[in-house]
Scaffold this motif. Structure first.
Motif, PDB file in Angstrom:
ATOM      1  N   ARG A 656       0.791  -1.227   0.000  1.00  0.00           N
ATOM      2  CA  ARG A 656       0.000   0.000   0.000  1.00  0.00           C
ATOM      3  C   ARG A 656       0.825   1.280   0.000  1.00  0.00           C
ATOM      4  NH1 ARG A 656      -1.452   2.402   5.000  1.00  0.00           N
ATOM      5  NH2 ARG A 656      -3.524   2.753   4.094  1.00  0.00           N
ATOM      6  N   PHE A 657       2.091   1.232   0.415  1.00  0.00           N
ATOM      7  CA  PHE A 657       2.836   2.452   0.656  1.00  0.00           C
ATOM      8  C   PHE A 657       3.435   3.007  -0.638  1.00  0.00           C
ATOM      9  CE2 PHE A 657       3.210  -0.348   4.363  1.00  0.00           C
ATOM     10  CZ  PHE A 657       2.569   0.439   5.311  1.00  0.00           C
ATOM     11  N   GLU A 658       3.359   4.341  -0.779  1.00  0.00           N
ATOM     12  CA  GLU A 658       4.067   5.002  -1.870  1.00  0.00           C
ATOM     13  C   GLU A 658       5.527   5.175  -1.460  1.00  0.00           C
ATOM     14  OE1 GLU A 658       2.730   5.403  -4.725  1.00  0.00           O
ATOM     15  OE2 GLU A 658       0.744   4.783  -4.040  1.00  0.00           O
ATOM     16  N   THR A 659       6.377   5.461  -2.440  1.00  0.00           N
ATOM     17  CA  THR A 659       7.814   5.528  -2.192  1.00  0.00           C
ATOM     18  C   THR A 659       8.168   6.557  -1.126  1.00  0.00           C
ATOM     19  OG1 THR A 659       8.201   4.882  -4.481  1.00  0.00           O
ATOM     20  CG2 THR A 659      10.060   5.806  -3.297  1.00  0.00           C
ATOM     21  N   ASP A 660       7.461   7.700  -1.119  1.00  0.00           N
ATOM     22  CA  ASP A 660       7.808   8.748  -0.152  1.00  0.00           C
ATOM     23  C   ASP A 660       7.403   8.387   1.274  1.00  0.00           C
ATOM     24  OD1 ASP A 660       5.088   8.933  -0.413  1.00  0.00           O
ATOM     25  OD2 ASP A 660       5.054  11.003  -1.142  1.00  0.00           O
ATOM     26  N   ALA A 661       6.661   7.272   1.438  1.00  0.00           N
ATOM     27  CA  ALA A 661       6.264   6.842   2.782  1.00  0.00           C
ATOM     28  C   ALA A 661       7.225   5.808   3.363  1.00  0.00           C
ATOM     29  CB  ALA A 661       4.845   6.271   2.749  1.00  0.00           C
ATOM     30  N   ILE A 662       8.208   5.384   2.581  1.00  0.00           N
ATOM     31  CA  ILE A 662       9.098   4.310   3.031  1.00  0.00           C
ATOM     32  C   ILE A 662       9.983   4.763   4.185  1.00  0.00           C
ATOM     33  CG2 ILE A 662      10.971   2.771   2.336  1.00  0.00           C
ATOM     34  CD1 ILE A 662       8.180   2.070   1.320  1.00  0.00           C
ATOM     35  N   SER A 663      10.509   5.976   4.102  1.00  0.00           N
ATOM     36  CA  SER A 663      11.418   6.451   5.141  1.00  0.00           C
ATOM     37  C   SER A 663      10.768   6.458   6.523  1.00  0.00           C
ATOM     38  CB  SER A 663      11.948   7.846   4.797  1.00  0.00           C
ATOM     39  OG  SER A 663      12.823   8.311   5.798  1.00  0.00           O
ATOM     40  N   PRO A 664       9.580   7.061   6.703  1.00  0.00           N
ATOM     41  CA  PRO A 664       8.951   7.004   8.028  1.00  0.00           C
ATOM     42  C   PRO A 664       8.537   5.586   8.422  1.00  0.00           C
ATOM     43  CG  PRO A 664       7.510   8.100   6.426  1.00  0.00           C
ATOM     44  CD  PRO A 664       8.847   7.966   5.787  1.00  0.00           C
ATOM     45  N   LEU A 665       8.208   4.746   7.426  1.00  0.00           N
ATOM     46  CA  LEU A 665       7.851   3.370   7.725  1.00  0.00           C
ATOM     47  C   LEU A 665       9.047   2.601   8.289  1.00  0.00           C
ATOM     48  CD1 LEU A 665       5.830   1.011   7.574  1.00  0.00           C
ATOM     49  CD2 LEU A 665       6.583   0.622   5.220  1.00  0.00           C
ATOM     50  N   VAL A 666      10.216   2.795   7.687  1.00  0.00           N
ATOM     51  CA  VAL A 666      11.439   2.158   8.181  1.00  0.00           C
ATOM     52  C   VAL A 666      11.729   2.628   9.598  1.00  0.00           C
ATOM     53  CG1 VAL A 666      13.939   1.977   7.870  1.00  0.00           C
ATOM     54  CG2 VAL A 666      12.413   1.769   5.896  1.00  0.00           C
ATOM     55  N   GLU A 667      11.572   3.918   9.835  1.00  0.00           N
ATOM     56  CA  GLU A 667      11.836   4.482  11.153  1.00  0.00           C
ATOM     57  C   GLU A 667      10.910   3.885  12.211  1.00  0.00           C
ATOM     58  OE1 GLU A 667      11.733   8.870  13.337  1.00  0.00           O
ATOM     59  OE2 GLU A 667      11.833   8.748  11.149  1.00  0.00           O
ATOM     60  N   THR A 668       9.613   3.771  11.883  1.00  0.00           N
ATOM     61  CA  THR A 668       8.641   3.189  12.816  1.00  0.00           C
ATOM     62  C   THR A 668       8.969   1.731  13.108  1.00  0.00           C
ATOM     63  OG1 THR A 668       6.903   4.662  11.987  1.00  0.00           O
ATOM     64  CG2 THR A 668       6.191   2.704  13.184  1.00  0.00           C
TER      65      THR A 668
END
Length: 813
Positions: A656-668
Motif C-alpha cells: 500500500r505504501f508510496e515511495t515517499d512513505a518508506i522512510s517514516p515506515l522504516v523508522e517506525t
C-alpha cells in the motif's frame, strides 16, 4: 405506559417469543454506529406497532442496548424511550401522519434540551423488517408500507424467523436543537427525514424488485446496442435477423441469473448449519460501511479475493446476515453443471464464458445485461483474479469485468458506482491439497457433482473464517481524478473504448487489489505457519513458536501495516494452542518440552496460509534481513537498500505504501524492533542484539525466498544483458526450480512463472531495462551486488554454478 397497553404487551410477548427469532444488526452498535451508552437513547420506529416494538426490544437486548420499554427519566420527567413517525393502517386506510403521542414526546424532549444545555438525547432509527422479499416489477405497491392486522399476523407466522431488526446511526437531538430550534416544526422535519431513511433501509435490505425473466430478455432485445449488433451480425453472416435474435436470447438464457428470494431465505438456514459444522466462527469486519453505501443509493460492486469455492456462499451468507441483499455474482461457466448450476442461478449467479474475444454478439449481450443490473440497482460481485489463488497470494487482476463496469458507466449510468474490496480468509481451505497437486503439474479437475459430493463427505471443523470489507473505491471519483473529461465519451448505444480506458483500468485494478490486501485478517494458523516455515528445519520449541507469534503480534499493533488489518486479541500461547487443535502440526515431547514441527507435505500446504499475510510483514522482514546479513550498518544505508528493493515487493505483493512513505515506515519499524530488543540502535547505527537474534532471524527469513528469486533474475540479466524478456522469465523459472530442489524450498510460488513476469515488468518500469528490453549495465550490476549480499553464500554459489553450467553448454553448442 397505560395499564391496558402493558397488558396487551404481556399477552403478545409469549407468541412472539415462540414465533419470532429476530436477527439484529449491526452486532456491535457502539463501535459501528458511534453510540454513546452514557447518553440517553430514544428509538425512532417507522410505524405504530406493538409487535414491532416488542421485537425491537428483543433485538436491543441481544445487542446490549437499553430496553425501549424502559422509561427515560429526564430531570424527574419520565418519557417513553420510543416514538413512531407514522400511525400506520386503520379501518379508514393508511395514516402517514405523525401520531399525536409521538409529537408530544418530541416536544417534551425538545423542551428538555431548551432548559438543559448539557442534555444530548440520541435518536436512534430502528426498523423491524418482517421478511425481505423484494417483490416483482409488475407489483406497483411500495416496498415499505405499514401492515394491517391480518397481514402482520400472517407475516409473524411465515416470516417470524426471517425478521431483521436494524438500528442505525444516531441523530443528536442537541445538534438539532442548537442548529434548528425547538419548535413543533422540528419534530415534523425529523419524521419526514426518518421516513426517507426507512425507505432506503428497506431497499438496502431487500434490493430492487425482481424482473420477470422473459420481460427482462424482451427489454434487452429492445436496447439499441443489441439491435445494432443483431443487424450487423445478420448482414456480415448473411443470415436472417430472427436467427441472430434467437442466438442472442439463447445467450441471455445462458448468462442471466434467476434470483429467488425463497431460495436465499431457506439457503441462509442451510448455510448457517453448514458454517456451524465447518467453522468455529465467522468473523466480519466493517459491514456498517457497506450498509451506509447501500442506503446512500450507491451501485455496489463487491470485488473479493478468491481462495475457495466457499467464497461465493460465504459472502452472500454474510451479507444477508448483515441486513443486506445478496449480490448478483459473476460465475465461471464451468460452475453451470447440474444440479449446482440451477441452484447458483437462483441464488443470484450469472454465468460468464472464460473467453468471448471476437464474439461481438456475446460481448454486447453480456455488457448490456451487466448494464441492466447496474441501472436497476442490483449489487454485483465478481472475482477479479479470474480464478482461485493456488498459492495463497493475491493474483494480478483480470481486468475484463472491471472494463465492462466502466463501459456500463459510459452508457450513461446515473447511479454512482463503488467498488467494495473484500478480504476472505480461512484457517483451513478445503481445496488446499488440490492446489498443491495442481502446482506440481496435476491437471485441474473439471467441476462436477461428484466433486461436490466428495467435498461434502470431508465436512469437519475447519477453524474460523474471516470476511473483512476493505476501504471502498468510488469509481466516479477515481475517473474524475484520472480522466476529468471521461463523461465526454458517454454513448448510450455503443460506448467506444477510449484510449484512456486500458491504463486507467489497470491502475484501478492495482488499487482494488491493494485495498483487498489492506483489509487482511491475521489468525492463529497464518501466524504459526509463517513462524514454522521461517525455521530451517520447519520446527520450533513451543516456547520459541509462542515468542515468534508474539513478535508478529507486537509488530502488527505498534507498527501497523494498515488500520484495516484485523489482529487477534488472544495472547500468543492461546493462538498456538488453537492452531495445534487444527491437526496440522507434528508435536514431539521430551524432558525439555514440546517440539512443534511440519512434515514435508504439510510444509508445502502451510505456505498457502503464510502467503495470505506475507505482505503484512514484507517490509519488517526486509529490514530484519538486511540487518542480519550485514550485522551492523547505518540507518541511511538501510534506508537506501529498502528503497531500492521496495518497488519490486510493492508490485508483487500489492503493498500500500508510496515511495515517499518508506522512510517514516522504516523508522517506525526500527523503533518497534528496538522496543522488542531485537536490535540495538546507537545514534545512526543499527546492529544485531545477539541475545535476541533468534526471533530476528525468523522474521528475516520470511522474505528470504523472495530475495533469492530476485537474485536469480538479476544475476542472469547481469551476465547476459541482451537476453530477451521471454527467455529471461523462462530461464529464471528453470533456475528457481533447480534451486528449490537443491535447497529444500517447498514454496510452490518460488518458481511460479507469473511472479517472474511481474519482476521483469518492474525492472523495466524502474529503469533497469531500456525500451528495447536490454539491461542497463551499471544499475543492474549495482542491484545484483545488493542482492548478492542478501542471499546466503550457499544459495549464491548454487546460482553461479548453475549459470556457469548453462553458459558452458551454450558455448559448446
Amino acid at each position: 405506559m397505560s395499564r391496558g397497553l402493558s397488558l396487551y404487551h404481556a399477552l403478545l410477548k409469549l407468541p412472539l417469543s415462540l414465533l419470532v427469532k429476530p436477527n439484529a444488526v449491526p452486532t456491535d452498535p457502539v463501535n459501528d454506529l458511534g453510540l454513546d451508552l452514557t447518553k440517553p437513547i430514544v428509538y425512532v420506529l417507522p410505524f405504530q406497532s406493538s409487535t414491532d416494538l416488542l421485537t425491537l426490544r428483543t433485538g436491543c437486548q441481544s445487542l446490549g442496548l437499553p430496553d425501549p420499554l424502559e422509561p427515560l427519566d429526564l430531570h424527574g420527567t419520565q418519557v417513553h424511550r420510543y416514538v413512531f413517525v407514522a400511525k400506520g393502517p386503520s379501518i379508514f386506510g393508511d395514516d402517514n401522519a405523525l401520531p399525536a403521542a409521538s409529537l408530544q414526546r418530541f416536544q417534551t424532549l425538545l423542551e428538555q434540551h431548551r432548559s438543559d444545555s448539557e442534555l444530548d438525547v440520541q435518536l436512534v432509527p430502528a426498523s423491524v423488517l418482517w421478511g425481505r422479499k423484494p417483490g416483482r416489477e409488475q407489483d406497483q405497491s411500495p416496498q415499505l408500507r405499514p401492515l394491517n392486522g391480518p397481514e402482520k399476523a400472517y407475516n409473524i407466522l411465515t416470516q417470524g424467523r426471517d425478521t431483521l431488526v436494524r438500528v442505525s446511526t444516531p441523530v443528536s437531538l442537541r445538534y438539532m436543537a442548537d442548529n434548528h430550534g425547538t419548535d413543533e416544526s422540528i419534530a415534523h422535519k425529523l419524521a419526514r427525514v426518518a421516513k426517507i431513511h426507512f425507505s432506503r433501509q428497506q431497499l438496502a435490505a431487500s434490493g430492487p424488485k425482481l424482473p420477470d425473466r422473459q420481460a427482462l430478455f424482451k427489454r434487452l432485445l429492445q436496447s439499441k446496442a443489441i439491435e445494432k449488433v443483431i443487424q450487423d451480425e445478420a448482414a456480415s453472416r448473411n443470415v436472417s435477423e430472427d436467427k441472430v435474435r434467437k442466438e442472442a436470447v439463447d445467450m441471455m438464457e445462458e448468462i442471466a441469473a434467476d434470483f429467488s428470494y425463497s431460495l436465499v431465505k431457506h439457503g441462509e438456514r442451510v448455510l448457517g448449519w453448514l458454517w456451524n459444522r465447518l467453522y468455529q466462527g465467522i468473523n466480519v469486519q466493517n459491514a456498517e460501511r457497506v450498509r451506509k453505501l447501500a442506503q446512500d443509493g450507491q451501485e455496489i460492486v463487491y470485488v473479493p479475493c478468491h481462495r475457495s469455492h466457499m467464497d461465493y456462499l460465504l459472502l452472500s451468507y454474510v451479507l444477508y446476515k448483515q441486513g443486506l441483499v445478496p449480490p448478483h455474482i459473476a460465475a465461471g461457466i464451468n460452475l453451470n453443471f447440474f444440479p449446482a448450476g440451477p441452484i447458483f442461478r437462483r441464488g443470484g449467479a450469472f454465468f460468464i464464458r472464460r473467453s468471448f474475444k471476437g464474439n461481438k454478439l456475446y460481448s454486447t449481450v453480456f455488457r448490456e445485461y451487466l448494464a441492466e443490473l447496474f441501472a436497476k440497482g442490483y449489487s454485483v460481485e465478481y472475482f477479479s483474479e479470474g480464478g482461485r489463488s493456488r498459492t495463497g497470494r493475491l493474483l494480478p487482476a483480470k481486468t475484463g469485468m472491471l472494463s465492462m463496469t466502466i463501459q456500463a458507466m459510459l452508457r450513461g449510468l446515473k447511479r454512482p458506482v463503488t467498488l467494495v474490496p473484500v478480504y476472505i480468509g480461512y484457517e483451513h481451505v478445503m481445496e488446499v491439497g488440490t492446489y498443491a497437486k495442481e502446482l506440481r503439474g496435476k491437471r485441474k479437475e473439471k467441476e462436477n457433482f461428484g466433486q461436490v459430493l466428495r467435498m461434502i463427505r470431508k465436512l469437519r471443523n475447519l477453524g474460523e473464517g474471516y470476511v473483512n470489507f476493505g476501504e471502498p473505491i468510488s469509481v466516479n471519483q477515481f475517473l474524475n481524478e484520472e480522466v476529468p473529461a471521461w463523461r465526454e465519451d458517454i454513448n448510450p448505444i455503443e460506448p467506444a473504448k477510449p484510449q484512456w480506458m486500458s491504463p486507467v483500468v489497470n491502475k484501478l485494478a492495482v488499487k482494488m487489489m491493494t485495498n483487498i490486501n489492506d483489509a487482511a485478517a491475521t489468525n492463529a494458523m497464518t501466524l504459526c505457519a509463517m513462524a514454522l516455515l521461517s525455521s530451517r528445519q520447519r520446527a520450533l520449541s513451543r516456547e520459541s513458536l509462542e515468542e515468534q507469534v508474539e513478535c508478529y503480534l507486537q509488530l502488527l499493533k505498534h507498527a501497523p501495516y494498515s488500520s484495516e488489518v484485523t489482529v487477534p486479541e488472544e495472547p500468543a500461547s492461546k493462538l498456538v494452542a488453537h492452531a495445534e487443535e487444527m491437526d496440522k502440526f507434528v508435536v514431539d515431547r521430551d524432558n525439555l518440552g514440546d517440539i512443534i514441527s511440519l512434515d514435508r507435505e504439510q510444509s508445502i500446504l502451510m505456505t498457502y496460509y503464510r502467503n495470505n499475510i506475507i505482505h503484512l510483514f514484507a517490509i519488517p522482514s526486509l529490514i530484519a534481513h538486511v540487518i542480519v546479513q550485514h550485522h551492523s550498518l547505518t540507518t541511511d544505508e538501510l534506508q537506501e537498500q529498502v528503497e531500492l528493493l521496495y518497488p519490486f515487493l510493492k508490485a508483487e505483493l500489492f503493498l500500500r505504501f508510496e515511495t515517499d512513505a518508506i522512510s517514516p515506515l522504516v523508522e517506525t519499524t526500527l523503533k518497534e524492533l528496538h522496543r522488542q530488543r531485537l536490535i540495538e540502535i546507537d545514534g545512526m547505527h543499527v546492529s544485531l542484539n545477539q541475545s535476541r537474534i533468534g526471533p530476528l532471524q525468523l522474521l528475516a527469513r520470511t522474505i528470504s525466498e523472495t530475495l533469492q528469486r530476485y537474485a536469480i533474475t538479476v544475476t542472469l540479466l547481469n551476465v547476459e544483458p541482451e537476453m530477451q524478456r521471454s527467455d529471461l522469465e523462462q530461464q529464471s523459472q528453470v533456475l528457481a526450480q533447480r534451486l528449490s530442489r537443491l535447497h529444500g524450498i517447498n514454496a510452490p510460488e518460488f518458481f511460479d512463472k507469473g511472479v517472474f513476469a511481474i519482476l521483469v515488468r518492474t525492472l523495466r518500469q524502474q529503469g533497469y531495462l531500456n525500451d528495447e528490453g536490454q539491461a542497463l549495465a551499471k544499475p543492474v550490476a549495482n542491484l545484483a551486488t545488493l542482492l548478492g549480499a542478501l542471499v546466503s553464500p550457499e544459495v549464491k554459489l548454487t546460482i553461479q554454478a548453475v549459470m556457469n553450467r548453462e553458459l558452458s553448454q551454450k558455448e559448446e553448442q
